[in-house]
Design an enzyme around this catalytic site. Sequence first.
Site, PDB file in Angstrom:
ATOM      1  N   GLU A 144       0.614   4.405  10.592  1.00 39.72           N
ATOM      2  CA  GLU A 144      -0.583   4.370  10.584  1.00 39.72           C
ATOM      3  C   GLU A 144      -1.260   5.412  11.531  1.00 39.72           C
ATOM      4  O   GLU A 144      -2.120   5.282  12.340  1.00 39.72           O
ATOM      5  CB  GLU A 144      -1.156   2.948  10.973  1.00 39.72           C
TER       6      GLU A 144
ATOM      7  N   PHE B  85       0.900  -1.085   0.062  1.00 36.59           N
ATOM      8  CA  PHE B  85      -0.090   0.099  -0.174  1.00 36.59           C
ATOM      9  C   PHE B  85       0.713   1.186  -0.019  1.00 36.59           C
ATOM     10  O   PHE B  85       1.549   1.472   0.872  1.00 36.59           O
ATOM     11  CB  PHE B  85      -0.887  -0.041   1.040  1.00 36.59           C
TER      12      PHE B  85
HETATM   13  C1  LIG Z   1       8.390   0.224   9.514  1.00 38.57           C
HETATM   14  C2  LIG Z   1       7.468   1.271   8.675  1.00 38.57           C
HETATM   15  C3  LIG Z   1       6.307   0.681   7.836  1.00 38.57           C
HETATM   16  C4  LIG Z   1       5.687   1.653   7.180  1.00 38.57           C
HETATM   17  N1  LIG Z   1       4.711   1.146   6.434  1.00 38.57           N
HETATM   18  C5  LIG Z   1       3.915   2.013   5.445  1.00 38.57           C
HETATM   19  C6  LIG Z   1       3.069   1.150   4.674  1.00 38.57           C
HETATM   20  O1  LIG Z   1       3.208   0.265   4.139  1.00 38.57           O
HETATM   21  N2  LIG Z   1       2.679   2.468   3.708  1.00 38.57           N
HETATM   22  C7  LIG Z   1       2.627   3.612   3.766  1.00 38.57           C
HETATM   23  O2  LIG Z   1       1.952   4.377   3.074  1.00 38.57           O
HETATM   24  N3  LIG Z   1       3.303   4.041   4.985  1.00 38.57           N
HETATM   25  C8  LIG Z   1       3.847   3.284   5.621  1.00 38.57           C
HETATM   26  N4  LIG Z   1       5.046   3.728   6.793  1.00 38.57           N
HETATM   27  C9  LIG Z   1       4.869   5.235   6.985  1.00 38.57           C
HETATM   28  C10 LIG Z   1       4.064   5.839   8.151  1.00 38.57           C
HETATM   29  O3  LIG Z   1       2.935   5.939   7.960  1.00 38.57           O
HETATM   30  C11 LIG Z   1       4.632   7.309   8.336  1.00 38.57           C
HETATM   31  O4  LIG Z   1       6.166   7.215   8.754  1.00 38.57           O
HETATM   32  C12 LIG Z   1       3.902   7.960   9.217  1.00 38.57           C
HETATM   33  O5  LIG Z   1       2.702   8.453   8.742  1.00 38.57           O
HETATM   34  C13 LIG Z   1       4.545   9.320   9.873  1.00 38.57           C
HETATM   35  O6  LIG Z   1       4.939   9.995   8.990  1.00 38.57           O
HETATM   36  P1  LIG Z   1       6.450  10.626   8.795  1.00 38.57           P
HETATM   37  O7  LIG Z   1       7.362   9.528   8.943  1.00 38.57           O
HETATM   38  O8  LIG Z   1       6.540  11.427   7.428  1.00 38.57           O
HETATM   39  O9  LIG Z   1       6.746  11.571  10.000  1.00 38.57           O
HETATM   40  P2  LIG Z   1       6.001  13.154  10.109  1.00 38.57           P
HETATM   41  O10 LIG Z   1       4.562  13.188   9.344  1.00 38.57           O
HETATM   42  O11 LIG Z   1       7.369  14.115   9.422  1.00 38.57           O
HETATM   43  O12 LIG Z   1       6.216  13.499  11.461  1.00 38.57           O
HETATM   44  C14 LIG Z   1       7.348  13.844  12.339  1.00 38.57           C
HETATM   45  C15 LIG Z   1       6.712  14.317  13.808  1.00 38.57           C
HETATM   46  O13 LIG Z   1       6.036  15.229  13.668  1.00 38.57           O
HETATM   47  C16 LIG Z   1       4.626  15.240  14.382  1.00 38.57           C
HETATM   48  N5  LIG Z   1       3.814  15.902  13.337  1.00 38.57           N
HETATM   49  C17 LIG Z   1       3.491  15.820  12.239  1.00 38.57           C
HETATM   50  N6  LIG Z   1       2.369  16.679  11.776  1.00 38.57           N
HETATM   51  C18 LIG Z   1       2.254  17.243  13.021  1.00 38.57           C
HETATM   52  C19 LIG Z   1       1.077  18.371  13.309  1.00 38.57           C
HETATM   53  N7  LIG Z   1       0.358  18.684  12.457  1.00 38.57           N
HETATM   54  N8  LIG Z   1       0.995  18.632  14.801  1.00 38.57           N
HETATM   55  C20 LIG Z   1       2.038  18.117  15.501  1.00 38.57           C
HETATM   56  N9  LIG Z   1       2.846  17.394  15.594  1.00 38.57           N
HETATM   57  C21 LIG Z   1       2.722  16.746  14.107  1.00 38.57           C
HETATM   58  C22 LIG Z   1       4.514  13.513  14.204  1.00 38.57           C
HETATM   59  O14 LIG Z   1       3.627  13.199  15.122  1.00 38.57           O
HETATM   60  C23 LIG Z   1       5.632  13.201  14.332  1.00 38.57           C
HETATM   61  O15 LIG Z   1       6.184  13.318  15.807  1.00 38.57           O
HETATM   62  C24 LIG Z   1       5.773   3.032   7.552  1.00 38.57           C
HETATM   63  C25 LIG Z   1       6.493   3.416   8.540  1.00 38.57           C
HETATM   64  C26 LIG Z   1       7.245   2.504   8.897  1.00 38.57           C
HETATM   65  C27 LIG Z   1       8.319   3.164  10.209  1.00 38.57           C
END
Ligand SMILES: Cc1cc2nc3c(=O)[nH]c(=O)nc-3n(C[C@H](O)[C@H](O)[C@H](O)COP(=O)(O)OP(=O)(O)OC[C@H]3O[C@@H](n4cnc5c(N)ncnc54)[C@H](O)[C@@H]3O)c2cc1C
Length: 368
Positions: free
Chosen positions: A347, A113
Amino acid sequence: MVRDTVRGWVTERYLPIVAEHFEAGTFPHELTGELAELGVFGPTLPEEYGCAGLDNVAYGLICQELERGDSGLRSFVSVQGSLVMYPIYAFGSDEQKNHWLPQLASGEAIGCFGLTEPDFGSNPGGMLTTARKDGDDWILDGRKMWITNGTGCQVAVVWARTEQGIRGFVVPGDSKGFSAPEQKHKWSLRASVTSELVLEDVRLPADAILPRTTGLKNALMCLTQARYGIAWGALGAALACFDEALQYSKERIVFDKPLAGFQIPQQKLAEMGTQITLGQLIALRVAHLKDQGVVTPSHVSMAKRNNVSIALQVARTCRDMLGANGVSLEYQTGRHLCNLESVYTYEGTHDIHTLAIGAELTGEQAYR
Ligand SMILES: Cc1cc2nc3c(=O)[nH]c(=O)nc-3n(C[C@H](O)[C@H](O)[C@H](O)COP(=O)(O)OP(=O)(O)OC[C@H]3O[C@@H](n4cnc5c(N)ncnc54)[C@H](O)[C@@H]3O)c2cc1C
């Protein structure tokens, strides 16, 4: 019966090999057929597609027992069922459903996904991946990141920006211009494949679009399905840690008597047992709401946020109770602790779910 069957399989077939796979950074693909036999792929979907047609309590218990093994195992199954089979079932054409669902239920095809991008995780609405029309065909371009089960997948559900907003596409894994290099060097979810998806001028026929997708909300509906499973699954990881620490405390002699005979470890065990039970009650309540068709995304946010947080705290406490052995892969707790750091983030991060619940309660959106 479902819980005991999955628990038995995990204990017999998966637990003996998981530490090896965690160390090697591999997923035991040879077990895919056995998982399909158990009926854990898309277990709530109808039997006409080769699925088990179970209710949501059974689905939750499956997730709990799989994650008692490892969060990577539950992730593999969650992605296949909630993030690949569910969107094809909910938003796909009859042809797409008849073609893909039986193959995915039987494990002949493995799916991924693709929503998250290098610069857009919590805010997927900013995505840069595009799908443009060329005659009848679609041309997809972009990059996805952190995609579970990407490398070697037979099918990817990819979300892309079109002139009509964000839509879902079914991309066969052998499409020209599509590749899924594995992301290495994780210290969490090591027994799970995580990949980048590269889409370079991927030409797909007109019917590759999921016809009933109308916007980002459809991707979020898929995530609600998967998060529901995580709310149960994380407690399975917590239970694995709890059971290990409880057993260890009875056997480990400190100052001439078992660790379990001291008040501080007992307080930790009492608190953890209570918190896990409370988490199970939330999960069970959400299961019943889901079976009645009245569950909301905020219910699921509350369950995911609370239960993953409990699980992480339990894993940390158990790690401490195991002393130095808590950092050894000969015990399960350290592996679960590392895994749960990913579960806390994926998620919807803990904080994003906090803001989703806050928005529901107050009517004020604080995340933008
Ligand atoms: C092992 C693993 C498997 C995964 N598998 C999938 C998958 O199969 N498919 C897929 O699509 N994704 C997948 N993901 C991605 C995952 O869903 C994202 O990493 C997650 O949604 C967070 O996004 P980011 O890493 O860009 O963090 P960011 O969005 O950059 O967040 C960084 C920090 O900022 C905070 N933050 C962000 N926005 C705000 C706000 N508005 N206000 C306050 N705080 C905020 C967050 O809480 C976090 O603490 C996976 C991730 C991992 C680690």
